[in-house]
Design a protein around this motif. Structure first.
Motif, PDB file in Angstrom:
ATOM      1  N   ALA A  32       0.834  -1.209   0.000  1.00 15.33           N
ATOM      2  CA  ALA A  32       0.000   0.000   0.000  1.00 15.33           C
ATOM      3  C   ALA A  32       0.867   1.258   0.000  1.00 15.33           C
ATOM      4  O   ALA A  32       0.596   2.217  -0.736  1.00 15.33           O
ATOM      5  CB  ALA A  32      -0.928  -0.011   1.211  1.00 15.33           C
ATOM      6  N   TRP A  33       1.924   1.264   0.824  1.00 18.69           N
ATOM      7  CA  TRP A  33       2.799   2.437   0.881  1.00 18.69           C
ATOM      8  C   TRP A  33       3.531   2.648  -0.439  1.00 18.69           C
ATOM      9  O   TRP A  33       3.774   3.787  -0.843  1.00 18.69           O
ATOM     10  CB  TRP A  33       3.809   2.297   2.027  1.00 18.69           C
ATOM     11  N   VAL A  34       3.871   1.566  -1.126  1.00 19.85           N
ATOM     12  CA  VAL A  34       4.533   1.698  -2.428  1.00 19.85           C
ATOM     13  C   VAL A  34       3.607   2.384  -3.433  1.00 19.85           C
ATOM     14  O   VAL A  34       4.031   3.255  -4.207  1.00 19.85           O
ATOM     15  CB  VAL A  34       4.975   0.312  -2.946  1.00 19.85           C
ATOM     16  N   PHE A  35       2.328   2.015  -3.416  1.00 21.96           N
ATOM     17  CA  PHE A  35       1.382   2.646  -4.331  1.00 21.96           C
ATOM     18  C   PHE A  35       1.079   4.092  -3.923  1.00 21.96           C
ATOM     19  O   PHE A  35       0.795   4.936  -4.768  1.00 21.96           O
ATOM     20  CB  PHE A  35       0.082   1.838  -4.379  1.00 21.96           C
ATOM     21  N   LEU A  36       1.117   4.370  -2.618  1.00 23.63           N
ATOM     22  CA  LEU A  36       0.818   5.722  -2.139  1.00 23.63           C
ATOM     23  C   LEU A  36       1.998   6.676  -2.275  1.00 23.63           C
ATOM     24  O   LEU A  36       1.814   7.894  -2.286  1.00 23.63           O
ATOM     25  CB  LEU A  36       0.397   5.672  -0.666  1.00 23.63           C
ATOM     26  N   LEU A  37       3.198   6.123  -2.383  1.00 23.83           N
ATOM     27  CA  LEU A  37       4.400   6.952  -2.363  1.00 23.83           C
ATOM     28  C   LEU A  37       4.417   8.026  -3.450  1.00 23.83           C
ATOM     29  O   LEU A  37       4.739   9.193  -3.150  1.00 23.83           O
ATOM     30  CB  LEU A  37       5.641   6.060  -2.465  1.00 23.83           C
ATOM     31  N   PRO A  38       4.098   7.732  -4.713  1.00 24.84           N
ATOM     32  CA  PRO A  38       4.120   8.810  -5.725  1.00 24.84           C
ATOM     33  C   PRO A  38       3.175   9.963  -5.389  1.00 24.84           C
ATOM     34  O   PRO A  38       3.540  11.137  -5.550  1.00 24.84           O
ATOM     35  CB  PRO A  38       3.688   8.093  -7.012  1.00 24.84           C
ATOM     36  N   SER A  39       1.978   9.639  -4.915  1.00 25.07           N
ATOM     37  CA  SER A  39       1.030  10.699  -4.548  1.00 25.07           C
ATOM     38  C   SER A  39       1.537  11.494  -3.354  1.00 25.07           C
ATOM     39  O   SER A  39       1.420  12.726  -3.321  1.00 25.07           O
ATOM     40  CB  SER A  39      -0.341  10.097  -4.233  1.00 25.07           C
ATOM     41  N   LEU A  40       2.085  10.798  -2.361  1.00 23.04           N
ATOM     42  CA  LEU A  40       2.598  11.486  -1.182  1.00 23.04           C
ATOM     43  C   LEU A  40       3.761  12.407  -1.541  1.00 23.04           C
ATOM     44  O   LEU A  40       3.864  13.522  -1.014  1.00 23.04           O
ATOM     45  CB  LEU A  40       3.039  10.462  -0.128  1.00 23.04           C
ATOM     46  N   VAL A  41       4.638  11.945  -2.436  1.00 26.00           N
ATOM     47  CA  VAL A  41       5.751  12.792  -2.872  1.00 26.00           C
ATOM     48  C   VAL A  41       5.230  14.026  -3.599  1.00 26.00           C
ATOM     49  O   VAL A  41       5.684  15.155  -3.362  1.00 26.00           O
ATOM     50  CB  VAL A  41       6.715  11.992  -3.770  1.00 26.00           C
TER      51      VAL A  41
END
Length: 247
Positions: A32-41
């Motif tokens: 989940a964090w891998v998929f969220l990482l681009p948006s969070l960045v």
């Protein structure tokens, strides 16, 4: 002779199951964090960093090189134009939000009663939000200027002309603009909340002999608090976007 049962593998098996579940959950969380990482960045770079820089510069000089403490805030709150803007904004919110909530709910109830399955009409109600602000401003100028359409109609009926854009009437022109632009959007949200109320509740109330007013106060309104909260928050946020029309 008594025989004692001692489970040899029970505890290690449970520990193995717990470890397996923990590893599986950890793997899901990592995915989940891998998929969220681009948006969070992206949010961090384009939202949080500029917001933090804005807060930092609010305590410095215009160039951002000298720390001034709260002098900028003292200067702002001592400014008459800023205090007037705060008062006008508060007045605008206190007038617009109750009117918008009441009128949009009334329209939603009317449409649901008269045309419950008319999706095209609901879509048409969103058209005011799709019209560019520049076009709305031109239309409003044509209507409300000193030589505009409304003043021509007033003079035709022998009534005195009104300076809509250069007097206190300008506030109500802005209120009307906000209501016209947002009523359809809020009405769609109300319709979504109304559709979530079980039809069996209305049927039971009608069987018991309840009238429309009782059904509204006892069934419809008590089942709309979450929708009311959402619409209120969105409506308040939209009041801060009226600067373009006012400018």
């Amino acid at each position: 002779m008594k025989s004692e049962y001692k489970p040899l593998h029970g505890f290690p098996m449970r520990r193995h199951i717990k470890a397996s579940i923990f590893c599986r959950n950890r793997k899901k969380a990592l995915t989940a964090w891998v998929f969220l990482l681009p948006s969070l960045v992206g949010i961090g770079i384009f939202l949080f960093l500029p917001f933090g820089e804005t807060i930092r510069r609010s305590f410095t000089n215009p160039l951002g090189t000298q720390f001034l403490g709260v002098k900028n805030y003292q200067s702002i709150f001592a400014n008459d134009a800023f205090r007037l803007a705060i008062a006008n904004t508060a007045k605008f919110i206190l007038v617009c939000i109750p009117l918008l909530l009441a009128i949009s709910l009334l329209f939603a109830l009317m449409i649901r009663k008269i045309l419950p399955n008319e999706k095209k009409l609901q879509t048409a109600c969103l058209l005011p939000m799709a019209i560019p602000v520049a076009s709305i401003s031109l239309l409003w100028k044509a209507l409300f200027t000193q030589n505009g359409i409304l003043n021509h109609l007033l003079s035709f009926f022998g009534l005195p002309e009104v300076s809509f854009l250069t007097s206190d009437a300008a506030f109500w022109v802005l209120v009307g603009t906000y209501l016209w632009r947002n009523i359809g959007y809020d009405m769609i949200l109300w319709l979504a909340g109304l559709d979530a109320i079980p039809a069996s509740m209305y049927e039971a109330a009608e069987v018991d002999g309840a009238n429309s007013w009782q059904i509204f106060w006892r069934i419809t309104l008590p089942n709309l608090p979450s929708t009311l909260g959402l619409i209120t928050i969105l409506s308040i946020l939209n009041t801060f976007k009226v600067y373009r029309e006012a400018y």
